[in-house]
Design a protein around this motif. Structure first.
Motif, PDB file in Angstrom:
ATOM      1  N   GLN A 136      -1.615   9.024   3.955  1.00  0.00           N
ATOM      2  CA  GLN A 136      -0.666   7.837   3.938  1.00  0.00           C
ATOM      3  C   GLN A 136      -0.895   6.991   2.681  1.00  0.00           C
ATOM      4  N   GLN A 184      -0.323   1.524   4.424  1.00  0.00           N
ATOM      5  CA  GLN A 184      -0.618   2.186   5.805  1.00  0.00           C
ATOM      6  C   GLN A 184      -1.818   2.618   6.347  1.00  0.00           C
ATOM      7  N   SER A 185      -2.695   3.107   5.182  1.00  0.00           N
ATOM      8  CA  SER A 185      -3.728   3.859   5.477  1.00  0.00           C
ATOM      9  C   SER A 185      -5.050   3.096   6.182  1.00  0.00           C
TER      10      SER A 185
END
Length: 252
Positions: free
Chosen positions: A56, A60-61
């Motif tokens: 990602q 978002q990760s």
């Protein structure tokens, strides 16, 4: 990584990819005491999150996609055990199916089964405090971003006793059962009970294993519903999470 664990992680990753964003993938890992189910559950959750973080974008990760959720927090409290008709036996058999709050656990599972939407809030589950030997309410957060839930506990594939166990099992996407030889489980339990201080020596720990843990184990095996995966227990390091500790199932 152990090939067995890798296959299970890949299976869940594929299922996650195929699941609508409004739904969670819910997996229940069960087995007898000393089977290694807690370690497996924590390992699978960690490997899924590592894969998510790699695939990602950076922003978002930072979110975790998988949450590891032990059922230890659904132990009845010591006060509740003391209020039972036979409190001495209830305390001695703590860890048996009837010493858990199955209705409350089912209620959590139903909440987690609700569709995820913009208004979905964090859901909280209880944990277990080994120091005070009682549950801690609302201690494990399950965010709306947690799309894969790895639930773990002795009775998550139980089809006998309280009907709530079977009903909760039927709400899962996957049921996994960790298979272990009783003698190996007993050896692990003896070491665990001595190391945790709940038994003064191996003889006392052995009695506890024989008179409680392995009695529960027989009920778990005899009452097991059909599961999707029978997972062979492992002793090697590949089952252990690499960057975090693993909370054992309750020694209460």
């Amino acid at each position: 990584m152990d090939e067995q664990v890798e296959r299970l992680v890949n299976k869940l990753w594929t299922k996650f990819q195929e699941t609508p964003k409004s739904k969670r993938v819910m997996v229940a890992i069960s087995g007898i005491p000393g089977s290694g189910k807690t370690t497996l559950a924590a390992t699978v959750a960690q490997r899924l999150n590592e894969r998510w973080h790699k695939e990602q974008p950076a922003l978002q990760s930072q979110l975790s996609i998988a949450t590891f959720l032990p059922m230890d927090g659904y132990h009845l409290t010591r006060a509740q055990l003391s209020a039972m008709p036979d409190p001495t036996t209830a305390h001695a058999r703590r860890g048996a199916a009837y010493t858990f709050d199955a209705p409350a656990f089912l209620e959590l599972v139903k909440k987690l089964r609700q569709p995820i939407c913009a208004e979905t809030r964090t859901i909280y589950a209880p944990s277990f405090d080994h120091a005070v030997k009682d549950p801690v309410a609302d201690d494990i957060p399950i965010a709306s971003t947690a799309r894969i839930l790895i639930l773990e506990g002795n009775y998550l594939s139980l089809g006998t006793g309280a009907p709530e166990w079977r009903e909760a099992a039927e709400l899962m996407d996957e049921l996994w059962f960790v298979d272990v030889d009783m003698d190996i489980a007993r050896q692990r339990l003896v070491k665990r009970h001595v190391a945790s201080g709940i038994a003064a020596n191996e003889e006392e720990a052995g009695r506890r294993a024989d008179e409680n843990d392995l009695l529960n184990g027989k009920e778990i095996i005899d009452g097991k519903v059909e599961v999707h995966e029978m997972v062979a227990s492992r002793e090697d390091e590949s089952w252990k999470p690499e960057k975090q500790g693993v909370a054992r199932e309750s020694d209460a």
